[in-house]
Write an enzyme that holds these catalytic residues in place. Structure first.
Site, PDB file in Angstrom:
ATOM      1  N   LEU A 166      -2.132  -1.998   9.209  1.00 29.15           N
ATOM      2  CA  LEU A 166      -1.649  -3.123   9.995  1.00 29.15           C
ATOM      3  C   LEU A 166      -2.795  -3.768  10.753  1.00 29.15           C
ATOM      4  O   LEU A 166      -3.741  -3.089  11.140  1.00 29.15           O
ATOM      5  CB  LEU A 166      -0.597  -2.672  11.015  1.00 29.15           C
ATOM      6  CG  LEU A 166       0.681  -2.014  10.512  1.00 29.15           C
ATOM      7  CD1 LEU A 166       0.524  -0.503  10.479  1.00 29.15           C
ATOM      8  CD2 LEU A 166       1.841  -2.382  11.416  1.00 29.15           C
ATOM      9  N   LEU A 179       0.625  -6.721   7.600  1.00 31.66           N
ATOM     10  CA  LEU A 179       0.560  -5.358   7.084  1.00 31.66           C
ATOM     11  C   LEU A 179       0.309  -5.363   5.587  1.00 31.66           C
ATOM     12  O   LEU A 179       0.558  -6.352   4.893  1.00 31.66           O
ATOM     13  CB  LEU A 179       1.858  -4.607   7.390  1.00 31.66           C
ATOM     14  CG  LEU A 179       3.102  -5.032   6.595  1.00 31.66           C
ATOM     15  CD1 LEU A 179       3.330  -4.069   5.420  1.00 31.66           C
ATOM     16  CD2 LEU A 179       4.328  -5.076   7.473  1.00 31.66           C
ATOM     17  N   CYS A 196     -10.504   1.282   7.523  1.00 33.50           N
ATOM     18  CA  CYS A 196     -10.193   0.981   8.923  1.00 33.50           C
ATOM     19  C   CYS A 196     -11.153   1.670   9.887  1.00 33.50           C
ATOM     20  O   CYS A 196     -10.822   1.924  11.044  1.00 33.50           O
ATOM     21  CB  CYS A 196      -8.742   1.332   9.232  1.00 33.50           C
ATOM     22  SG  CYS A 196      -7.569   0.409   8.210  1.00 33.50           S
TER      23      CYS A 196
END
EC number: 2.3.1.181
Length: 248
Positions: A166, A179, A196
């Site tokens: 997300l 997302l 991430c």
């Protein structure tokens, strides 16, 4: 597309004045097909810049050709190879680097948070719950993980692996970005990044978990759960879900 208190980029907005409750128009769902990332990115920003108080909220369902995206404060060092052959796009969402590609559902949420009386944290929770509920519909248990934003496999051989990500941008009280949920992908591009920003983090898709899910069915389920969490179950039941997936 990671999201956390530090992975949400926002611009300050004044608190809304108190007023009588106003009905919020239901979300409009748009299937944009297979689309280059830059096209979606430019369209999201243009949509948000052109919004008025009467603009209806939208959810866009998209599938992208292979692309890495790097968040506004992201560290390029999280791309571990010099020439992957996959383009890297710097964007204005929060978070670090992630990968989008065929077989992944991307949902962009273009919402007026003030009109919906949502805090950013509440919106994030609603998005996370929609993903968890979608996976549960396919008998996949998933969880949030403190300190590592996203949705993760709850148990089994791949416990702790990331299956959804997300990332949001909030501008003038309105959200964009959203997302991504991995259905059936070539996962090798994730090996060229710290997903991430987390070194060594395993990334999986539903196929890795032995779920032979149809992309269209998963997309429809995800849309229903997002709308149910935003507008209520009755709105979700009444929303058309004529999404068609294409590999063209």
């Amino acid at each position: 597309m990671s999201v956390s208190p530090v992975a949400i980029v926002s611009t300050p907005v004044a608190a809304p004045e108190s007023s009588a409750a106003v009905a919020v128009p239901p979300v409009v769902v748009r299937w944009r097909g297979v689309e280059p990332y830059e096209t979606s990115f430019d369209a999201m920003r243009a949509f948000t810049d052109a919004r008025t108080a009467d603009t209806v909220d939208e959810i866009w369902i998209v599938e992208h050709p292979p692309v890495y995206t790097l968040g506004q404060a992201g560290d390029p060092a999280h791309l571990l190879v010099g020439d992957s052959g996959i383009p890297l796009v710097k964007v204005d969402r929060g978070g670090q680097i992630t990968y989008h590609g065929p077989g992944q559902i991307v949902a962009y949420l273009l919402l007026d948070l003030r009109r919906r009386k949502l805090t950013v944290r509440t919106l994030v929770t609603k998005i996370e719950e929609a993903v968890i509920e979608t996976l549960a519909a396919y008998n996949l248990a998933s969880v949030r993980k403190a300190g590592a934003p996203g949705i993760y496999v709850a148990s089994g051989v791949h416990e702790g692996a990331k299956i959804a990500a997300l990332g949001l941008k909030i501008r003038n009280g309105c959200s964009y970005h959203g997302l991504s949920l991995n259905v059936k992908m070539d996962l090798r591009p994730f090996l060229a990044i710290n997903p991430c920003g987390y070194a060594g983090l395993e990334t999986v898709d539903m196929a890795s978990l032995e779920v032979a899910a149809d992309w269209n069915d998963v997309a429809r389920t995800l849309v229903r759960r997002l709308i149910a969490n935003l507008d209520g179950e009755s709105a979700a039941a009444d929303t058309p879900h004529a999404l068609e997936h294409s590999n063209d």
